[in-house]
Design a protein around this motif. Structure first.
Motif, short mmCIF file in Angstrom:
data_model
loop_
_atom_site.label_atom_id
_atom_site.label_comp_id
_atom_site.label_asym_id
_atom_site.label_seq_id
_atom_site.Cartn_x
_atom_site.Cartn_y
_atom_site.Cartn_z
N ARG A 101 -1.06 1.52 -9.18
CA ARG A 101 -1.15 0.49 -10.13
C ARG A 101 -2.46 -0.23 -10.20
NH1 ARG A 101 3.78 -2.63 -6.93
NH2 ARG A 101 5.39 -1.04 -7.27
N SER A 102 -3.41 0.37 -9.92
CA SER A 102 -4.83 -0.50 -10.20
C SER A 102 -5.30 0.08 -11.58
CB SER A 102 -5.86 -0.10 -9.25
OG SER A 102 -5.76 1.41 -8.75
N VAL A 131 4.37 6.80 9.55
CA VAL A 131 3.12 7.21 8.88
C VAL A 131 3.54 7.69 7.50
CG1 VAL A 131 1.34 8.94 8.84
CG2 VAL A 131 1.98 7.79 11.21
N ALA A 132 4.50 8.59 7.20
CA ALA A 132 4.86 9.22 5.94
C ALA A 132 5.39 8.02 5.02
CB ALA A 132 5.80 10.17 6.00
N PRO A 133 5.99 7.06 5.14
CA PRO A 133 6.42 5.84 4.52
C PRO A 133 5.29 5.13 4.00
CG PRO A 133 8.09 5.96 6.20
CD PRO A 133 7.08 7.03 6.38
N LEU A 191 3.55 4.49 0.35
CA LEU A 191 3.59 2.85 -0.09
C LEU A 191 2.06 3.07 -0.70
CD1 LEU A 191 4.37 0.10 -0.50
CD2 LEU A 191 3.60 -0.06 1.84
N ASN A 192 1.24 3.18 0.10
CA ASN A 192 -0.36 3.25 -0.36
C ASN A 192 -0.79 3.90 -1.38
OD1 ASN A 192 -0.89 1.44 2.02
ND2 ASN A 192 -1.48 3.27 3.32
N GLN A 193 0.01 5.07 -1.56
CA GLN A 193 -0.36 5.98 -2.86
C GLN A 193 0.14 5.21 -4.07
OE1 GLN A 193 1.45 9.59 -1.55
NE2 GLN A 193 -0.15 10.42 -0.46
N ARG A 194 1.44 4.52 -4.10
CA ARG A 194 1.81 4.02 -4.93
C ARG A 194 1.00 2.60 -5.46
NH1 ARG A 194 8.58 4.46 -3.70
NH2 ARG A 194 8.30 6.80 -4.20
#
Length: 171
Positions: free
Chosen positions: A170-171, A157-159, A163-166
């Motif tokens: 980028r958008s 979950v944490a990784p 990943l989703n936050q990173r």
């Protein structure tokens, strides 16, 4: 990509939570489908049986293990109810259901369920009014490492959140 965000039991039972009423089940006696904000269930009257035949494709791939049968049940009366459960050629097992909603589990040898034909069946009979939901027959749980079968967070979950936050940045 993700195969699954939540672990799941590979369950061949159709309509296990009675969301579609008794569709897929053979009922002998009195059974009432119930839909509520908490979920769906089936209320069985005293002496009522439900039965379903299911394909063995989901179970045959894991021949050395035991088959787990689980379901959620609550007694619909002040007294305890007994649910008699028969799976394949295994002996009938009696489980006492008392009080509010609980998960009940039993193990059956795979050889008693996988009997050389392409199908098997589960039969559940209640001695007193009882509410049933989430009927499962399985011997394999597909792991996704994000959330467990019961919804608890797991190791990935944490990784995945990182990943989703990173990616969102980028958008």
């Amino acid at each position: 990509s993700l195969w699954t965000y939540r672990d799941y039991n590979q369950n061949p039972v159709f309509n296990p939570s009675f969301t579609l009423g008794t569709n897929g089940w053979t009922v002998t006696g009195s059974a009432t489908p119930v839909q509520s904000p908490a979920g769906s269930s089936l209320t069985l009257g005293a002496g009522t049986s439900i039965k379903q035949t299911f394909p063995l494709d989901y179970l045959a791939g894991n021949p050395g293990s035991e088959v787990t049968v689980s379901f959620q049940a609550s007694s619909a009366s002040a007294s305890a109810a007994t649910i008699n459960v028969a799976v394949g050629d295994a002996p009938v097992r009696a489980l006492s259901v008392e009080g509010g909603l609980q998960t009940y589990t039993l193990e059956v040898p795979t050889a008693d369920v996988v009997t050389g034909t392409a199908k098997s069946q589960i039969t559940m009979t209640s001695t007193a009014p009882v509410s049933l939901s989430d009927v499962q027959v399985y011997n394999f749980t597909q792991l996704g490492d994000l959330y467990s079968v019961d919804g608890a967070p797991e190791v990935a979950v944490a990784p995945m959140q990182t990943l989703n936050q990173r990616l969102a940045g980028r958008s």
